[in-house]
Design a protein around this motif. Structure first.
Motif, PDB file in Angstrom:
ATOM      1  N   SER A 208       0.819  -1.085   0.060  1.00 47.19           N
ATOM      2  CA  SER A 208       0.089  -0.158   0.140  1.00 47.19           C
ATOM      3  C   SER A 208       0.880   1.146  -0.020  1.00 47.19           C
ATOM      4  O   SER A 208       0.552   2.396  -0.697  1.00 47.19           O
TER       5      SER A 208
ATOM      6  N   LYS B 161       0.945   4.273  -2.624  1.00 43.39           N
ATOM      7  CA  LYS B 161       0.718   5.474  -2.355  1.00 43.39           C
ATOM      8  C   LYS B 161       1.831   6.511  -2.920  1.00 43.39           C
ATOM      9  O   LYS B 161       1.704   7.480  -3.497  1.00 43.39           O
TER      10      LYS B 161
ATOM     11  N   TYR C  83      -0.601   6.188  -6.835  1.00 45.29           N
ATOM     12  CA  TYR C  83      -1.578   5.462  -7.184  1.00 45.29           C
ATOM     13  C   TYR C  83      -2.437   5.223  -5.732  1.00 45.29           C
ATOM     14  O   TYR C  83      -2.476   3.925  -5.173  1.00 45.29           O
TER      15      TYR C  83
ATOM     16  N   ALA D 110      -5.726   5.035  -5.067  1.00 43.68           N
ATOM     17  CA  ALA D 110      -6.804   4.242  -5.243  1.00 43.68           C
ATOM     18  C   ALA D 110      -6.447   2.739  -5.040  1.00 43.68           C
ATOM     19  O   ALA D 110      -7.065   1.903  -4.454  1.00 43.68           O
TER      20      ALA D 110
ATOM     21  N   SER E 291      -3.914   1.802  -3.675  1.00 48.27           N
ATOM     22  CA  SER E 291      -3.446   1.581  -2.171  1.00 48.27           C
ATOM     23  C   SER E 291      -4.342   1.328  -1.379  1.00 48.27           C
ATOM     24  O   SER E 291      -4.242   0.373  -0.622  1.00 48.27           O
ATOM     25  N   ASN E 292      -5.411   2.128  -1.369  1.00 50.48           N
ATOM     26  CA  ASN E 292      -6.597   2.034  -0.673  1.00 50.48           C
ATOM     27  C   ASN E 292      -7.337   0.477  -0.886  1.00 50.48           C
ATOM     28  O   ASN E 292      -7.531  -0.167   0.347  1.00 50.48           O
ATOM     29  N   GLN E 293      -7.279   0.131  -2.030  1.00 49.35           N
ATOM     30  CA  GLN E 293      -7.701  -1.164  -2.067  1.00 49.35           C
ATOM     31  C   GLN E 293      -6.858  -2.346  -1.552  1.00 49.35           C
ATOM     32  O   GLN E 293      -7.520  -3.456  -1.230  1.00 49.35           O
TER      33      GLN E 293
END
Length: 126
Positions: free
Chosen positions: A83, A87, A91, A93, A95-97
């Motif tokens: 993640s 980040k 990227y 998005a 990272s959050n996924q």
């Protein structure tokens, strides 16, 4: 720890030099440093596992729970590592996924422990 800090700071300073012109090189340098630091961290896991097994000898916890705990720590470490790299590369998005899937994986793996806890509570109440 000083070595790790020096590796990280050196990589950041070199990556900053490439930020203006060839930013993709900065990402590769950051990735290489992160993998190197990750390898140093993995080497510490042997000591952690030995400590957990020693604790297990004192309080007699089932081996499956210790294995589960080690898996959860590993999943957390890998998810946080991936993640952070995403980040840093911009990227967010993705990272959050990765973080969400890491949390769901931990929840899935820990479900047998939760069910055993609920059964124990139910036995006390009945």
């Amino acid at each position: 720890m000083i070595q790790i800090a020096l590796i990280g700071l050196t990589a950041v300073l070199i990556a900053i030099q490439f930020k203006g012109g060839k930013s993709e090189y900065g990402i590769y340098i950051t990735l290489a440093a992160a993998i190197l630091i990750f390898c140093f961290g993995i080497n510490k896991m042997d000591m952690i596992i030995a400590g957990i097994k020693e604790i297990q000898g004192y309080i007699h916890i089932k081996e499956t729970y210790i294995t589960l705990l080690i898996k959860i720590v590993g999943i957390t470490y890998v998810a946080e590592f991936a993640s952070s790299l995403c980040k840093d590369a911009g990227y967010g998005a993705i990272s959050n996924q990765i973080e969400v899937v890491g949390k769901l994986t931990i929840l899935t793996i820990s479900m047998p422990v939760l069910m055993a806890l609920l059964r124990t509570i139910d036995e006390f109440l009945t």
